[in-house]
Enzyme design. Sequence first.
Site, short mmCIF file in Angstrom:
data_model
loop_
_atom_site.label_atom_id
_atom_site.label_comp_id
_atom_site.label_asym_id
_atom_site.label_seq_id
_atom_site.Cartn_x
_atom_site.Cartn_y
_atom_site.Cartn_z
N ASN A 16 4.91 9.24 -11.21
CA ASN A 16 5.96 10.12 -11.00
C ASN A 16 6.73 8.73 -10.78
O ASN A 16 6.72 7.78 -10.64
CB ASN A 16 5.81 10.33 -8.99
CG ASN A 16 7.09 9.38 -8.01
OD1 ASN A 16 8.15 10.44 -9.41
ND2 ASN A 16 7.00 9.24 -7.10
N LYS A 18 9.58 8.57 -10.47
CA LYS A 18 11.01 7.62 -9.33
C LYS A 18 12.09 7.65 -10.46
O LYS A 18 12.63 8.28 -11.51
CB LYS A 18 10.45 6.26 -8.81
CG LYS A 18 9.08 6.54 -7.77
CD LYS A 18 8.71 5.91 -7.60
CE LYS A 18 7.15 6.05 -6.66
NZ LYS A 18 6.66 5.31 -5.78
N HIS A 103 8.17 13.97 -0.84
CA HIS A 103 7.68 12.29 -1.11
C HIS A 103 8.12 10.69 -0.06
O HIS A 103 9.05 11.90 0.38
CB HIS A 103 7.96 11.55 -3.00
CG HIS A 103 7.51 10.42 -2.93
ND1 HIS A 103 8.29 9.38 -2.60
CD2 HIS A 103 6.33 10.46 -3.55
CE1 HIS A 103 7.86 8.48 -3.22
NE2 HIS A 103 6.37 8.65 -3.46
N GLU A 105 9.58 8.35 0.05
CA GLU A 105 10.45 7.75 -0.42
C GLU A 105 11.79 9.12 0.30
O GLU A 105 13.17 8.57 0.70
CB GLU A 105 10.76 7.23 -1.65
CG GLU A 105 10.80 6.12 -1.87
CD GLU A 105 9.39 6.10 -3.27
OE1 GLU A 105 10.13 6.45 -4.08
OE2 GLU A 105 8.38 5.56 -3.40
N GLU A 175 -0.81 9.93 -0.05
CA GLU A 175 -0.11 8.50 -0.22
C GLU A 175 0.39 8.12 1.39
O GLU A 175 1.44 8.55 1.50
CB GLU A 175 1.28 8.98 -0.68
CG GLU A 175 1.14 9.94 -2.10
CD GLU A 175 1.88 9.48 -3.05
OE1 GLU A 175 1.61 9.01 -4.14
OE2 GLU A 175 3.43 9.98 -3.02
N GLY A 181 3.83 0.74 -3.77
CA GLY A 181 4.73 -0.10 -4.45
C GLY A 181 4.19 -1.04 -3.92
O GLY A 181 5.52 -1.59 -4.03
N SER A 221 -0.14 2.60 -5.41
CA SER A 221 -0.93 1.92 -5.71
C SER A 221 -2.07 1.88 -6.63
O SER A 221 -3.08 0.98 -6.85
CB SER A 221 -1.36 0.19 -5.27
OG SER A 221 0.15 0.53 -4.66
N GLY A 242 2.40 6.11 -9.22
CA GLY A 242 4.29 5.43 -9.76
C GLY A 242 4.36 4.82 -10.55
O GLY A 242 4.06 4.36 -11.29
P1 PGA Z 1 2.33 3.42 -6.57
O1 PGA Z 1 3.46 5.18 -6.42
O2 PGA Z 1 1.61 3.74 -7.76
O3 PGA Z 1 4.04 2.70 -7.24
O4 PGA Z 1 2.19 2.81 -5.24
C1 PGA Z 1 2.68 6.17 -5.87
C2 PGA Z 1 3.72 7.12 -5.51
O5 PGA Z 1 5.09 6.69 -5.09
O6 PGA Z 1 4.03 8.27 -5.56
#
Ligand code: PGA
Length: 258
Positions: A16, A18, A103, A105, A175, A181, A221, A242
């Site tokens: 992803n 983003k 998601h 976010e 998630e 993140g 992460s 991500g």
């Molecule tokens: P991240 O994001 O691997 O940077 O933690 C994962 C995601 O939001 O899909």
Amino acid sequence: MSGETRALKRPVLAGNWKMHQSPDETRRFFDAFLPMAEAADTGSILIFPPAVSLATAVQATRDRRDVLIGVQNVYWEPEGAFTGEISAPLAAAAGARLALVGHSERRHVFGETDPDTARKVQACLAAGLTPVLCVGETLDEREAGSAATVVKRQLSAVLDTLSSADARRLLIAYEPVWAIGTGRTASPSDASEMHLEIRSFLVESTGRETADAIPILYGGSVKPENAAELLSAPDVNGVLVGGASLQPDSFAAICAAG
Ligand code: PGA
């Protein structure tokens, strides 16, 4: 692609991106990444670029059946006066095969609700896009002991609106919000515990056969250093990555761990 993915015994490795990667950067990513990623089963690698780079990503991967491209969000109406939005049929027409829905976010930065996610999943299915439904609890919810309740609420908001034939077309991504993140990863046993909860909830809601056909991805992460361990945890059928999916070598290392 859902049928193709269901036949997979291999994990689903999803990136992803983003709000990163312009069309030029997307082209450069695939020039470097594709030779490093051994060709695998159809749909085993999924990339979700920003919408402006969708066409470039589709073009760059047209000779690789194992790599499918998706969008990060859709609006549920098929067309109309909705400035700034992209519909599922428009995304499909531009070559997307999947869409992320719900998601964290979208839920926590943009206020997307459970009923919104249900409408978006319906819109994806109607347009032939495979929805990847993202669920997960916040740190407060986990500390209050309500992680499983929250995840089941997010799942049932969608599953209650689907036939089991439609539910079979879903992918689910667990998630935990506190791991996205932040560099803080759920341990393989934390991930596995929730994946098992999700699987039993799917069995209750859709029956064993459908439940077993739905891949459950872990996200939060994921990095080259922890991917193999997470991917070998029980009921973890793939990862949604991500930050570590933005560099060709780190995403290729994660794919190799699958
Ligand atoms: P991240 O994001 O691997 O940077 O933690 C994962 C995601 O939001 O899909």
